[in-house]
Design a protein around this motif. Structure first.
Motif, PDB file in Angstrom:
ATOM      1  N   ALA A 127      56.760  57.812  36.354  1.00  0.00           N
ATOM      2  CA  ALA A 127      56.562  56.379  36.149  1.00  0.00           C
ATOM      3  C   ALA A 127      57.775  55.592  36.614  1.00  0.00           C
ATOM      4  O   ALA A 127      58.896  55.885  36.213  1.00  0.00           O
ATOM      5  N   GLY A 128      57.543  54.598  37.471  1.00  0.00           N
ATOM      6  CA  GLY A 128      58.591  53.648  37.794  1.00  0.00           C
ATOM      7  C   GLY A 128      58.681  52.627  36.676  1.00  0.00           C
ATOM      8  O   GLY A 128      57.652  52.151  36.185  1.00  0.00           O
ATOM      9  N   PRO A 129      59.884  52.275  36.220  1.00  0.00           N
ATOM     10  CA  PRO A 129      60.009  51.375  35.075  1.00  0.00           C
ATOM     11  C   PRO A 129      59.384  50.010  35.297  1.00  0.00           C
ATOM     12  O   PRO A 129      58.955  49.360  34.346  1.00  0.00           O
ATOM     13  N   ALA A 130      59.310  49.550  36.548  1.00  0.00           N
ATOM     14  CA  ALA A 130      58.699  48.247  36.799  1.00  0.00           C
ATOM     15  C   ALA A 130      57.181  48.338  36.736  1.00  0.00           C
ATOM     16  O   ALA A 130      56.505  47.409  36.303  1.00  0.00           O
ATOM     17  N   ARG A 131      56.638  49.499  37.152  1.00  0.00           N
ATOM     18  CA  ARG A 131      55.180  49.637  37.205  1.00  0.00           C
ATOM     19  C   ARG A 131      54.609  50.035  35.855  1.00  0.00           C
ATOM     20  O   ARG A 131      53.560  49.549  35.437  1.00  0.00           O
ATOM     21  N   THR A 132      55.278  50.964  35.175  1.00  0.00           N
ATOM     22  CA  THR A 132      54.833  51.417  33.857  1.00  0.00           C
ATOM     23  C   THR A 132      56.035  51.361  32.926  1.00  0.00           C
ATOM     24  O   THR A 132      56.767  52.341  32.790  1.00  0.00           O
ATOM     25  N   PRO A 133      56.280  50.215  32.302  1.00  0.00           N
ATOM     26  CA  PRO A 133      57.557  50.023  31.606  1.00  0.00           C
ATOM     27  C   PRO A 133      57.657  50.633  30.215  1.00  0.00           C
ATOM     28  O   PRO A 133      58.757  50.728  29.687  1.00  0.00           O
ATOM     29  N   ILE A 134      56.546  51.041  29.613  1.00  0.00           N
ATOM     30  CA  ILE A 134      56.589  51.467  28.209  1.00  0.00           C
ATOM     31  C   ILE A 134      55.846  52.787  28.017  1.00  0.00           C
ATOM     32  O   ILE A 134      54.774  53.011  28.588  1.00  0.00           O
ATOM     33  N   LEU A 135      56.447  53.656  27.200  1.00  0.00           N
ATOM     34  CA  LEU A 135      55.821  54.891  26.739  1.00  0.00           C
ATOM     35  C   LEU A 135      55.514  54.740  25.259  1.00  0.00           C
ATOM     36  O   LEU A 135      56.365  54.299  24.480  1.00  0.00           O
ATOM     37  N   ILE A 136      54.305  55.122  24.874  1.00  0.00           N
ATOM     38  CA  ILE A 136      53.879  55.136  23.477  1.00  0.00           C
ATOM     39  C   ILE A 136      53.730  56.584  23.032  1.00  0.00           C
ATOM     40  O   ILE A 136      53.245  57.424  23.794  1.00  0.00           O
ATOM     41  N   ILE A 137      54.154  56.897  21.820  1.00  0.00           N
ATOM     42  CA  ILE A 137      53.819  58.191  21.227  1.00  0.00           C
ATOM     43  C   ILE A 137      53.016  57.935  19.967  1.00  0.00           C
ATOM     44  O   ILE A 137      53.404  57.128  19.114  1.00  0.00           O
ATOM     45  N   ASN A 138      51.853  58.568  19.879  1.00  0.00           N
ATOM     46  CA  ASN A 138      51.015  58.450  18.690  1.00  0.00           C
ATOM     47  C   ASN A 138      51.549  59.358  17.580  1.00  0.00           C
ATOM     48  O   ASN A 138      51.974  60.485  17.839  1.00  0.00           O
ATOM     49  N   VAL A 139      51.512  58.866  16.354  1.00  0.00           N
ATOM     50  CA  VAL A 139      51.895  59.674  15.192  1.00  0.00           C
ATOM     51  C   VAL A 139      50.730  59.677  14.210  1.00  0.00           C
ATOM     52  O   VAL A 139      50.193  58.636  13.865  1.00  0.00           O
TER      53      VAL A 139
END
Length: 248
Positions: A198-210
């Motif tokens: 992932a390029g930070p500009a294209r996909t800026p956020i990662l989510i982790i489900n808990v």
């Protein structure tokens, strides 16, 4: 006047079906319904791909993305102790690899029915269809899966449009392999996959489900993820922060 307790009509067919199924399972009907409803709710939340934001939430996300990159406090430590060549790797476990047909999943049990059942019954189909990238770690030199995670894509949606995100939708470690660094190794591998994909500009956020409070606390103790104030079942990490720990 007869009242159908589950609102299924005069014949109560659904109620009788639930009663028969709970009897076959050997548990009270209330426990049966709660267990299966919980599984369905967990699957629904884990499989969620679109997150509709209020104007206030959208403004918060845009402000978060605009902040300068900074190294998460626990990231270097995690990668040093759980990355390739460390942690579970080389201590009775395989390297982490993409799920394949030869991986033995039938005996896997992480203590969570939804997370266990998804690996056993749905993970390979999800991986082959491209809905998820599923990565596993094997126990010893055999094919038994000791742990896994699933990675997928989604988006935040608001009045200003959509912001793409990546999602670690599921993480599971077999009960027999707890406290051996397997979970940390899986998260470290997922972060590496995201950093290089992932390029930070294209996909800026990662989510982790808990899935529950204990999983949330475990993830927070890594010192990498931030709280999502409006959602107790998810934590966040900016990709630009993550990439500070990985060479270009």
């Amino acid at each position: 006047m007869n009242i159908d307790p589950v609102g299924t009509g005069e014949d109560g067919q659904a109620w009788r079906l639930l009663a028969a199924a709970s009897d076959a399972a050997g548990i009270p009907i209330t426990d049966f319904v709660i267990a299966h409803a919980t599984r369905a709710a967990t699957d629904l939340l884990a499989d969620r791909r679109l997150f509709c934001l209020s104007a206030e939430q959208e403004a918060d996300v845009r402000a978060l993305v605009a902040e300068p990159a900074r190294m998460p406090a626990g990231l270097e430590s995690l990668l040093a102790t759980a990355g390739p060549g460390a942690g579970a790797h080389g201590h009775g476990y395989s390297g982490i690899e993409t799920l394949a047909t030869y991986h033995s999943r039938s005996g896997f049990d992480c203590g969570s029915l939804p997370t266990t059942t998804w690996l056993r019954e749905q993970a390979l189909i999800a991986a082959q269809s491209g809905r998820n990238r599923v990565r596993v770690i094997r126990r010893g030199s055999g094919d038994d899966v000791a742990g896994y995670y699933a990675l997928s894509s989604g988006s935040f949606a608001g009045d200003g449009g959509e912001t793409p995100v990546l999602i670690i939708s599921r993480v599971g470690v077999d009960l027999a392999d707890r406290h051996r660094g397997v979970g940390r190794a899986l998260v470290a591998d997922a972060l590496a996959q995201v950093a290089y994909a992932a390029g930070p500009a294209r996909t800026p956020i990662l989510i982790i489900n808990v899935e529950d409070a204990s999983a949330r606390e475990w993830c927070r103790n890594l010192g990498i993820f931030s709280d999502w104030p409006s959602d107790p079942y998810r934590l966040l990490l900016r990709v630009c922060d993550l990439r500070l720990a990985f060479p270009a």
